[in-house]
Scaffold this active site. Structure first.
Site, mmCIF file in Angstrom:
data_model
loop_
_atom_site.group_PDB
_atom_site.id
_atom_site.type_symbol
_atom_site.label_atom_id
_atom_site.label_comp_id
_atom_site.label_asym_id
_atom_site.label_seq_id
_atom_site.Cartn_x
_atom_site.Cartn_y
_atom_site.Cartn_z
ATOM 1 N N SER A 53 0.800 -1.224 0.000
ATOM 2 C CA SER A 53 0.000 0.000 0.000
ATOM 3 C C SER A 53 0.835 1.279 0.000
ATOM 4 O O SER A 53 0.314 2.352 -0.295
ATOM 5 C CB SER A 53 -0.941 0.019 1.213
ATOM 6 O OG SER A 53 -0.208 0.157 2.415
ATOM 7 N N LYS A 95 0.945 4.666 6.848
ATOM 8 C CA LYS A 95 0.391 5.521 5.797
ATOM 9 C C LYS A 95 1.070 6.884 5.858
ATOM 10 O O LYS A 95 1.798 7.202 6.804
ATOM 11 C CB LYS A 95 -1.127 5.717 5.968
ATOM 12 C CG LYS A 95 -1.951 4.437 6.044
ATOM 13 C CD LYS A 95 -1.967 3.658 4.750
ATOM 14 C CE LYS A 95 -2.779 2.366 4.895
ATOM 15 N NZ LYS A 95 -2.645 1.485 3.700
#
Length: 268
Positions: free
Chosen positions: A74, A145
């Site tokens: 990701s 993230k």
């Protein structure tokens, strides 16, 4: 004919260090006990050094840095699968969290599925290495993230050019995975107090804030859940290096309005 040397025939022989000697009947001879004591002293020093090193590692893991591994794509290509990273635990406190920072946070919002029972490989030696911080802890649910919006920021996808805007300022994001759009999912959110809005660099493969607006937290992450800022890729060696937060990307973003503390609108 032998070559003559200057000096007396017994030159240097009077120096006990230069001539072999035999112990007399009344002289002490080094015993095996002395050698054993020397070996014991050496072993004690080694154990002290190892203990101090482990203590320092534990203190560093507890207060300064902590190791994590990357299980998914990701955050590609910034972080790749099986990368080992070190996280600076001095962010967000006492050092300030900034837009663009890559953060590791605990999954208290239920973004990840529960791990199946019995899938965590564990043994006492590995547990000890995890405890002192030499091996990443794979048993806890964490995510990594990039911070896009801080408290009060209004984050929108997208402008006429397909770019994400923060407080009206469009972002040109060089860290995105090649070919990925800033977002294929429209959204318009204002980050509440004590929260952040996060997104993966591989936007097409990241279940980030956008994909979790239906969760209790509305897709926002509590600042208190942040473990720290990812600062270094430590492994593999050919990828070792520091992780940047691209300050130029976020440099022109105006301060968030003081009254903006709630969500305006979110994608389903």
């Amino acid at each position: 004919m032998a070559k003559a040397h200057s000096g007396t025939p017994n030159d240097g022989a009077e120096d006990p260090a230069d001539t072999p000697r035999f112990a007399g009947p009344d002289e002490d001879v080094p015993s095996g006990g002395s050698a054993a004591r020397s070996l014991g002293s050496w072993a004690k020093e080694v154990l002290i050094i190892v203990a101090v090193a482990l203590l320092l590692s534990f203190l560093i893991k507890t207060f300064l840095f902590r190791a994590f591994f990357i299980p998914s794509g990701s955050m590609e290509n910034t972080l790749e699968v099986d990368d080992r990273i070190f996280v600076n635990q001095l962010v967000p406190e006492p050092f300030e969290l900034k837009r663009g920072d890559i953060v590791v946070f605990r999954d208290t919002q239920g973004w990840l599925p529960e791990p199946a029972a019995g899938t965590t490989d564990s043994n006492w030696f590995k547990d000890a290495l995890i405890f002192v911080g030499l091996v990443p802890d794979e048993s806890q649910q964490h995510l990594v993230k990039r911070v896009i919006g801080l408290e009060g920021d209004r984050v929108i996808c997208c402008d006429a050019d397909g770019r994400i805007t923060v407080n009206g300022e469009a972002l040109d994001e060089p860290y995105l995975f090649p070919g990925a759009n800033p977002s294929d999912m429209p959204f318009d959110v204002t980050v509440p107090e004590g929260k952040i809005w996060v997104m993966g660099d591989h936007r097409n493969a990241s279940a980030d804030s956008r994909a979790n607006t239906d969760k209790p937290g509305g897709g926002f992450i509590d600042v208190d859940d942040i473990e720290g800022k990812a600062s270094v890729i430590a492994w593999p060696l050919d990828r070792m290096g520091f992780l940047g937060n691209y300050p130029d990307v976020f440099a022109d973003i105006p301060d968030a309005p003081q009254s903006s503390t709630g969500r305006e609108q979110s994608a389903p």
